[in-house]
Enzyme design. Structure first.
Site, PDB file in Angstrom:
ATOM      1  N   ASP A 442      -2.465 -14.077  -7.272  1.00  0.00           N
ATOM      2  CA  ASP A 442      -1.476 -13.586  -6.309  1.00  0.00           C
ATOM      3  C   ASP A 442      -0.658 -14.736  -5.721  1.00  0.00           C
ATOM      4  OD1 ASP A 442      -0.179 -11.681  -4.772  1.00  0.00           O
ATOM      5  OD2 ASP A 442      -2.028 -10.746  -4.060  1.00  0.00           O
ATOM      6  N   ASP A 499       3.388  -3.293  -5.017  1.00  0.00           N
ATOM      7  CA  ASP A 499       2.228  -2.860  -4.229  1.00  0.00           C
ATOM      8  C   ASP A 499       2.280  -1.355  -3.981  1.00  0.00           C
ATOM      9  OD1 ASP A 499       1.030  -5.280  -4.066  1.00  0.00           O
ATOM     10  OD2 ASP A 499       1.464  -5.655  -1.954  1.00  0.00           O
TER      11      ASP A 499
HETATM   12  C1  GLA Z   1      -1.039  -8.739  -2.059  1.00  0.00           C
HETATM   13  C2  GLA Z   1      -1.162  -7.973  -3.350  1.00  0.00           C
HETATM   14  C3  GLA Z   1      -2.039  -6.769  -3.136  1.00  0.00           C
HETATM   15  C4  GLA Z   1      -3.395  -7.207  -2.630  1.00  0.00           C
HETATM   16  C5  GLA Z   1      -3.226  -8.028  -1.382  1.00  0.00           C
HETATM   17  C6  GLA Z   1      -4.549  -8.620  -0.943  1.00  0.00           C
HETATM   18  O1  GLA Z   1      -0.320  -8.024  -1.117  1.00  0.00           O
HETATM   19  O2  GLA Z   1       0.094  -7.622  -3.830  1.00  0.00           O
HETATM   20  O3  GLA Z   1      -2.169  -6.046  -4.331  1.00  0.00           O
HETATM   21  O4  GLA Z   1      -4.045  -7.957  -3.629  1.00  0.00           O
HETATM   22  O5  GLA Z   1      -2.311  -9.097  -1.561  1.00  0.00           O
HETATM   23  O6  GLA Z   1      -4.414  -9.392   0.188  1.00  0.00           O
END
Ligand code: GLA
Length: 696
Positions: A442, A499
């Site tokens: 990420d 997301d």
């Molecule tokens: C980001 C990612 C999510 C999740 C969060 C966890 O927002 O896009 O899918 O993994 O971090 O903190």
């Protein structure tokens, strides 16, 4: 003047080259017949001088420079000794093969040599790159070096650009190229949600797609003709964006731009197929050897930070009973990370949540027949972390200034060797000590201040880690789709498109990304209802059908579902498994429908095809128009069935359910010309349609 042609299977490029002069691309279009007279082609397009032009109109061609009256964006901007070095690069030589050309330009006075490389490859996709060498004395500062300068044929009158934000990536906007063209840039250290690294140009149905394969900042300029050249063509330029003083070339040094990727097709489905072929054959690491894309269950929207070993074990058991094949432990598993305010950088297992480490959980995951994946965000550091306390200088910062955070975090300076060494050791130890099949990598902060060579540092770290652990699959996530490009995809196995798992939103987001990227790299999860981001409720049938068209997963807690929902989800996971071979290898077709609430997509592969037909709105008529299919053999006969379960709201409107179970047999022509009438009246209903070509 020399004329050269390069051909793909469906594409011809024609170049006009003059040693001591310029190089231009005269023709970009459908394959020309062998023996086409290229000098005549040039003559047919030559323009006389018009009023208000320099006496010798500029011919920017493949290398527009600030010279001879060219007033639009140049492909390169250089400085020497603090002063702008105005260049006048001339073709010194060129080499061509049937599928590509390399042209070398030299400006001895400015001490610069530029090599322009254009190569047609898989899917007839053109890859373009510029390489600059400092051939002079002293340091050459590079302010700008385009990856591509494409004189765009005048028939491309319209463009589709993209914008977006967190949880709403890739919103498309169509408009005319004239009179203003388009200028896009990113300055946050990654492409961002703004989609400026993707572009479509339209000439009626014909479409040209352009992309910059670079995970850092970019710039893009599309400038209509009016800048001195006066030949009716717009100029498209794309390149990596650097900060002043970031790129300094010592004498003899070279700088290669990232690659720009261009495809041309008679329609948007054909364009998607061209890009997909390119990504499958030329971008994804060892795509041909990939195992089937496993169904994931990700803990994020199921548990968030509320992790405990007991809850996770329960989640793994529920996952396995649905047919899940990979369990991914998301954020919250490390150090003191109980929320998003701390611990990034401390990549050790949290002893409070996992007193015996991750081993018992991983063993349980394996015993249930799944493999194990883990979330990491290696490029970041929390001010509240052991790493930051030990190395406060390792983050991107300006000495003496505040260090503003985003999501409570700072970004590490990946240009520094010691930072990369540390991250490599930490990640390598995790992968060595645990049976981890998959990393969700990420990146949740914009980079400010912007780091020099940050993207190169990211690539170096990722490349080294992949070489050391070649069997680990990696997903590129950046709060969803904040860092998606074909260069990061050359180093990873899938991306997280958004997301936002709300199926209504996904019905826009997945068709937008799949214009460029194949379904097997687009993570596609069934989220909870109500959706935590939009608050919208959706039936399990709708959520699950939409999620089948991608790399399917689940991001919800099955224990919060009803028995009926679990059954429906398990049935769709089974359908995904039965059809992923088609979805992830075949040709994607975007289906048109008169009702703007209907989204249709289908994938054809060998003798099979699967269609998704989804309605988001409430149809203005009782019976939505039939959905016309695409990509079938007109003369072949197909058996058409509707795989169950069927959408509860809509199933009652099927005229003859048994007929749809046993199959309707129709020719490809009938299916494409007339289509299939399905109950698509109610909001948030979707159908899967299965097709099998019958032997002749
Ligand atoms: C980001 C990612 C999510 C999740 C969060 C966890 O927002 O896009 O899918 O993994 O971090 O903190």
């Amino acid at each position: 003047m020399d004329f050269v042609r390069c051909d793909g299977e469906t594409l011809t490029l024609v170049f006009a080259l003059e040693v001591g002069g310029t190089a231009d691309c005269l023709y970009v279009g459908a394959c020309l017949p062998a023996g086409e007279d290229l000098a005549m082609l040039a003559a047919a397009h030559a323009r006389g001088r018009h009023e208000s032009q320099p006496d010798h109109p500029p011919r920017p061609g493949l290398l527009p420079e600030r010279k001879a009256g060219w007033s639009a964006a140049p492909a390169l901007e250089l400085r020497r000794g603090g002063a702008r070095a105005l260049t006048d690069c001339r073709v010194s030589r060129w080499e061509a093969d049937p599928h590509g050309i390399t042209v070398t330009f030299v400006d001895e006075l400015a001490g610069a040599k530029i090599t322009v490389r254009w190569q047609i490859g898989a899917g007839d996709v053109l890859r373009a790159q510029l390489i600059l060498a400092n051939t002079g004395q002293g340091t050459l500062e590079v302010e700008r070096l385009a990856a591509l300068a494409l004189p765009v044929p005048a028939r491309f009158t319209h463009l589709t650009s993209y914008s977006g934000r967190w949880a709403s990536e890739m919103q498309d906007h169509r408009r005319s190229v004239a009179p203003d063209g388009l200028a896009r840039t990113s300055a946050i250290g990654k492409p961002g949600f703004h989609g400026g690294n993707w572009l479509l140009l339209h000439a009626g149905e014909e479409v040209l797609g352009a992309h910059l394969a670079w995970s850092g900042d970019h710039w893009l300029a599309l400038e209509p003709d009016n800048q001195g050249a006066g030949d009716g063509r717009a100029m498209l330029l794309m390149g990596a964006r650097w900060d002043a003083g970031e790129i300094l070339l010592a004498p003899g040094d070279t700088l290669a731009s990232p690659q720009a990727v261009i495809a041309l097709a008679p329609g948007r489905s054909a364009l998607a197929q061209a890009f997909h072929q390119h990504v499958r054959q030329a971008v994804l690491p060892q795509r041909a050897q990939w195992p089937l894309r496993k169904v994931h269950l990700n803990s994020w929207e199921a548990l968030g930070f509320a992790l405990s070993q007991a809850k996770l074990i329960a989640l793994t058991e529920a996952a396995a009973s649905l047919g899940i094949e990979r369990f991914v432990l998301d954020d919250g598993w490390f150090a003191a990370r109980r929320d998003d305010t701390s611990s990034l950088g401390d990549w050790t297992v949290c002893p409070d949540v996992f007193p015996q480490g991750l081993a018992p959980l991983i063993a349980r995951v394996h015993a249930l027949g799944m493999d194990f994946g883990l979330w990491v965000e290696p490029e970041m550091v929390s001010p509240d972390s052991d790493l930051y306390r030990a190395h406060p200088g390792w983050c991107l910062h300006t000495e003496g200034r505040q260090r503003p955070t985003m999501r409570g975090q700072l970004a590490l300076d990946l240009a520094r060797n010691e930072v990369r060494e540390h991250l490599f050791s930490a990640l390598s130890a995790l992968l060595r000590d645990h049976a981890i099949a998959y990393l969700k990598w990420d990146h949740n902060r914009d980079l400010y201040p912007n780091g020099k060579h940050q993207t190169e540092g990211f690539y170096a770290l990722l490349d080294r880690l992949r070489a050391a652990h070649p069997h680990v699959e990696i997903e590129s996530c950046s709060s969803g789709g904040g860092r998606i490009d074909m260069s990061v995809l050359g180093r990873t196995h899938r991306v997280w498109p958004s997301d936002n798992n709300d199926p209504v939103e996904r019905l826009r987001i997945i068709p937008a990304w799949s214009q460029f990227l194949p379904l097997e790299v687009l993570g596609s999860h069934v989220g909870p209802s109500p959706n935590p981001i939009t608050g919208r409720r959706a039936s399990m049938d709708f959520r699950a059908k939409v999620a089948v068209f991608g790399h399917m997963g689940v991001e919800a807690d099955p224990s919060q579902m009803t028995d009926r929902e679990r059954e429906t989800l398990a049935a769709h996971i089974a359908l995904y498994k039965a059809w992923r071979g088609v979805l992830h290898s075949g040709a994607l077709h975007r289906l048109a429908h008169p009702d703007p609430g209907v989204t249709g997509m289908m994938v054809t592969h060998q003798d099979k095809a699967l269609v998704l037909a989804a309605q988001t709105a409430f149809s203005p008529v009782f019976d939505a128009a039939p959905l016309r299919l695409a990509g079938l053999e007109p003369q072949a006969r197909y058996r058409v069935t509707l795989p169950e379960p069927w959408p509860p709201k809509a199933r009652h409107y099927l005229a003859d359910p048994d007929q749809w179970r046993s199959g309707i047999t129709l020719s490809g022509t009938a299916l494409m010309a007339q289509g299939l009438a399905l109950p698509l009246t109610h909001p948030e209903t979707a159908w899967l349609i299965a097709l099998e070509r019958l032997p002749q």
